[in-house]
Design a protein around this motif. Structure first.
Motif, PDB file in Angstrom:
ATOM      1  N   SER A 146       0.840  -1.194   0.000  1.00 39.85           N
ATOM      2  CA  SER A 146       0.000   0.000   0.000  1.00 39.85           C
ATOM      3  C   SER A 146       0.875   1.244   0.000  1.00 39.85           C
ATOM      4  O   SER A 146       1.892   1.289   0.694  1.00 39.85           O
ATOM      5  N   LEU A 147       0.494   2.227  -0.815  1.00 40.70           N
ATOM      6  CA  LEU A 147       1.251   3.482  -0.902  1.00 40.70           C
ATOM      7  C   LEU A 147       0.306   4.649  -0.651  1.00 40.70           C
ATOM      8  O   LEU A 147      -0.756   4.752  -1.254  1.00 40.70           O
ATOM      9  N   VAL A 148       0.704   5.516   0.270  1.00 43.02           N
ATOM     10  CA  VAL A 148      -0.115   6.678   0.659  1.00 43.02           C
ATOM     11  C   VAL A 148       0.647   7.953   0.338  1.00 43.02           C
ATOM     12  O   VAL A 148       1.818   8.070   0.716  1.00 43.02           O
ATOM     13  N   SER A 149       0.004   8.901  -0.324  1.00 43.11           N
ATOM     14  CA  SER A 149       0.632  10.216  -0.501  1.00 43.11           C
ATOM     15  C   SER A 149      -0.436  11.245  -0.860  1.00 43.11           C
ATOM     16  O   SER A 149      -1.579  10.884  -1.158  1.00 43.11           O
ATOM     17  N   ARG A 150      -0.069  12.517  -0.786  1.00 37.42           N
ATOM     18  CA  ARG A 150      -1.041  13.609  -0.960  1.00 37.42           C
ATOM     19  C   ARG A 150      -1.662  13.656  -2.351  1.00 37.42           C
ATOM     20  O   ARG A 150      -2.843  13.861  -2.511  1.00 37.42           O
ATOM     21  N   ASP A 151      -0.793  13.516  -3.374  1.00 36.94           N
ATOM     22  CA  ASP A 151      -1.219  13.700  -4.766  1.00 36.94           C
ATOM     23  C   ASP A 151      -1.500  12.328  -5.385  1.00 36.94           C
ATOM     24  O   ASP A 151      -0.587  11.549  -5.645  1.00 36.94           O
ATOM     25  N   LEU A 152      -2.777  12.028  -5.619  1.00 36.94           N
ATOM     26  CA  LEU A 152      -3.178  10.684  -6.062  1.00 36.94           C
ATOM     27  C   LEU A 152      -2.515  10.286  -7.383  1.00 36.94           C
ATOM     28  O   LEU A 152      -2.028   9.157  -7.518  1.00 36.94           O
ATOM     29  N   GLU A 153      -2.479  11.211  -8.342  1.00 34.55           N
ATOM     30  CA  GLU A 153      -1.893  10.877  -9.656  1.00 34.55           C
ATOM     31  C   GLU A 153      -0.411  10.513  -9.537  1.00 34.55           C
ATOM     32  O   GLU A 153       0.026   9.494 -10.072  1.00 34.55           O
ATOM     33  N   LYS A 154       0.347  11.357  -8.827  1.00 32.72           N
ATOM     34  CA  LYS A 154       1.787  11.089  -8.647  1.00 32.72           C
ATOM     35  C   LYS A 154       1.999   9.784  -7.884  1.00 32.72           C
ATOM     36  O   LYS A 154       2.913   9.015  -8.180  1.00 32.72           O
ATOM     37  N   THR A 155       1.140   9.540  -6.904  1.00 30.98           N
ATOM     38  CA  THR A 155       1.252   8.329  -6.090  1.00 30.98           C
ATOM     39  C   THR A 155       1.005   7.096  -6.951  1.00 30.98           C
ATOM     40  O   THR A 155       1.705   6.082  -6.832  1.00 30.98           O
ATOM     41  N   ARG A 156       0.014   7.196  -7.842  1.00 35.30           N
ATOM     42  CA  ARG A 156      -0.284   6.080  -8.771  1.00 35.30           C
ATOM     43  C   ARG A 156       0.911   5.777  -9.669  1.00 35.30           C
ATOM     44  O   ARG A 156       1.218   4.619  -9.934  1.00 35.30           O
ATOM     45  N   GLU A 157       1.580   6.843 -10.127  1.00 33.37           N
ATOM     46  CA  GLU A 157       2.769   6.670 -10.988  1.00 33.37           C
ATOM     47  C   GLU A 157       3.859   5.895 -10.247  1.00 33.37           C
ATOM     48  O   GLU A 157       4.445   4.951 -10.785  1.00 33.37           O
ATOM     49  N   VAL A 158       4.134   6.309  -9.002  1.00 35.25           N
ATOM     50  CA  VAL A 158       5.168   5.639  -8.203  1.00 35.25           C
ATOM     51  C   VAL A 158       4.753   4.191  -7.915  1.00 35.25           C
ATOM     52  O   VAL A 158       5.551   3.257  -8.046  1.00 35.25           O
ATOM     53  N   ALA A 159       3.491   3.995  -7.562  1.00 31.88           N
ATOM     54  CA  ALA A 159       2.976   2.656  -7.249  1.00 31.88           C
ATOM     55  C   ALA A 159       3.122   1.720  -8.451  1.00 31.88           C
ATOM     56  O   ALA A 159       3.516   0.561  -8.307  1.00 31.88           O
ATOM     57  N   ALA A 160       2.816   2.243  -9.642  1.00 31.55           N
ATOM     58  CA  ALA A 160       2.927   1.433 -10.865  1.00 31.55           C
ATOM     59  C   ALA A 160       4.374   1.009 -11.087  1.00 31.55           C
ATOM     60  O   ALA A 160       4.655  -0.146 -11.442  1.00 31.55           O
TER      61      ALA A 160
END
Length: 319
Positions: free
Chosen positions: A35-49
């Motif tokens: 699980s990855l949590v961060s303020r900016d959903l789009e940027k977080t999705r990029e890192v998670a991918a």
């Protein structure tokens, strides 16, 4: 916990430091970031991918609600560290909170109390305890081959605007005392093998926009007589980071991140000190090992509390 079971981790804060943890964890067997949590959903999705992390959210509570999550690593803004660490422990999750554990003594004490109540592993990212260069010194002191007389430390950044380690705009204000001095205050007592009994500080002008001192000077003395001089600046236009000079009774050593030199600037090989040269990875390895072995980790929240007691005294002096 079962030594064969994969430890499932939630990581909060996908900024410069969160990425360092993700890179370190890739090298550790039996651990998976789920699980990855961060303020900016789009940027977080990029890192998670990029790191193959399935669950993405902007709210830590979502990750804490996942039954599969065993442990949390917090790389969030300083101001959130204490309350989030306590939330993790109350949710039954082991927690590693990046340095500093808190930006006030009362909050640091509350984290330690929450750990005691939960019985879970709670450690703080005092990375210098794990860097091979500093470990090499620690082992020499432990073996009685070196007694620390003085540490001379320079922590320098060029940060007249609010940017992170990658030079990106950041959502919170950094702090020389509670963040950057925390590394050295803890390391000095750890390396001297003796508690700090005297501490003084002076600071330069308060920045009109950031509201913090951009320059600071700290003096420390340990019970065994060792002393430390620490200079900190956000105004230094040069190489970023911290340089440590260890002056001992049998030698002088210079630590520059994971590299170590003697007083004549000859490089010392520290590649065999531990299983990796990456301090963040070694810190994470200790966290997961403590969870598996059901023991207190090095840099547990209880072990680093004296550092925050000293920072509190210094803050009172400065005020």
């Amino acid at each position: 916990m079962n030594s064969k079971k994969t430890i499932k981790v939630a990581l909060a804060g996908a900024g410069a430091f969160g990425i360092k943890h993700l890179d370190g964890i890739k090298n550790i067997d039996g651990v998976e970031v789920v699980s990855l949590v961060s303020r900016d959903l789009e940027k977080t999705r990029e890192v998670a991918a990029k790191y193959g992390i399935a669950h993405v959210t902007t709210d830590l509570a979502d990750s804490l609600a996942l039954a599969e999550v065993d442990a949390v690593i917090l790389c969030t803004p300083t101001q959130m560290h204490a309350s989030q660490a306590i939330a993790c422990l109350k949710a039954g999750k082991h927690v590693q909170v990046e340095i500093p554990m808190a930006d006030s003594l009362a909050d640091a004490e509350a984290v330690v109390a929450a750990q005691k109540e939960s019985g879970l592993v709670a450690m703080c990212g005092h990375t210098r305890r794990f860097n091979p260069s500093h470990q090499w010194i620690h082992k020499k002191v432990g073996a009685g081959e070196l007694n620390l007389q003085q540490m001379d430390v320079q922590t320098y950044f060029f940060r007249r605007t609010n940017t992170n380690a990658l030079g990106q705009a950041r959502s919170w204000t950094d702090h020389l005392l509670w963040h950057h001095a925390a590394h050295t205050v803890d390391l000095f007592a750890y390396q001297a093998g003796s508690p700090i009994v005297q501490a003084n500080a002076v600071q330069g002008p308060i920045h009109p926009v950031l509201g913090i001192a951009m320059d600071m000077s700290i003096q420390l003395k340990a019970a065994n007589g060792a002393i430390c001089t620490l200079s900190l600046s956000f105004n230094n236009d040069g190489p970023l980071g911290t340089y440590f000079r260890y002056i001992g009774d049998t030698g002088t050593y210079l630590a520059r991140y994971d590299d170590l030199f003697n007083g004549k600037d000859e490089k010392i090989d520290v590649s065999q000190v531990d299983v990796s040269m990456n301090g963040i990875e070694l810190q994470d390895r200790e966290f997961f090992a403590a969870i598996r072995e059901g023991r207190e980790p090095n840099a547990s929240v209880a072990q680093v509390l004296p550092c925050y007691q000293v920072l509190h005294k210094l803050e009172q002096q400065l005020n």
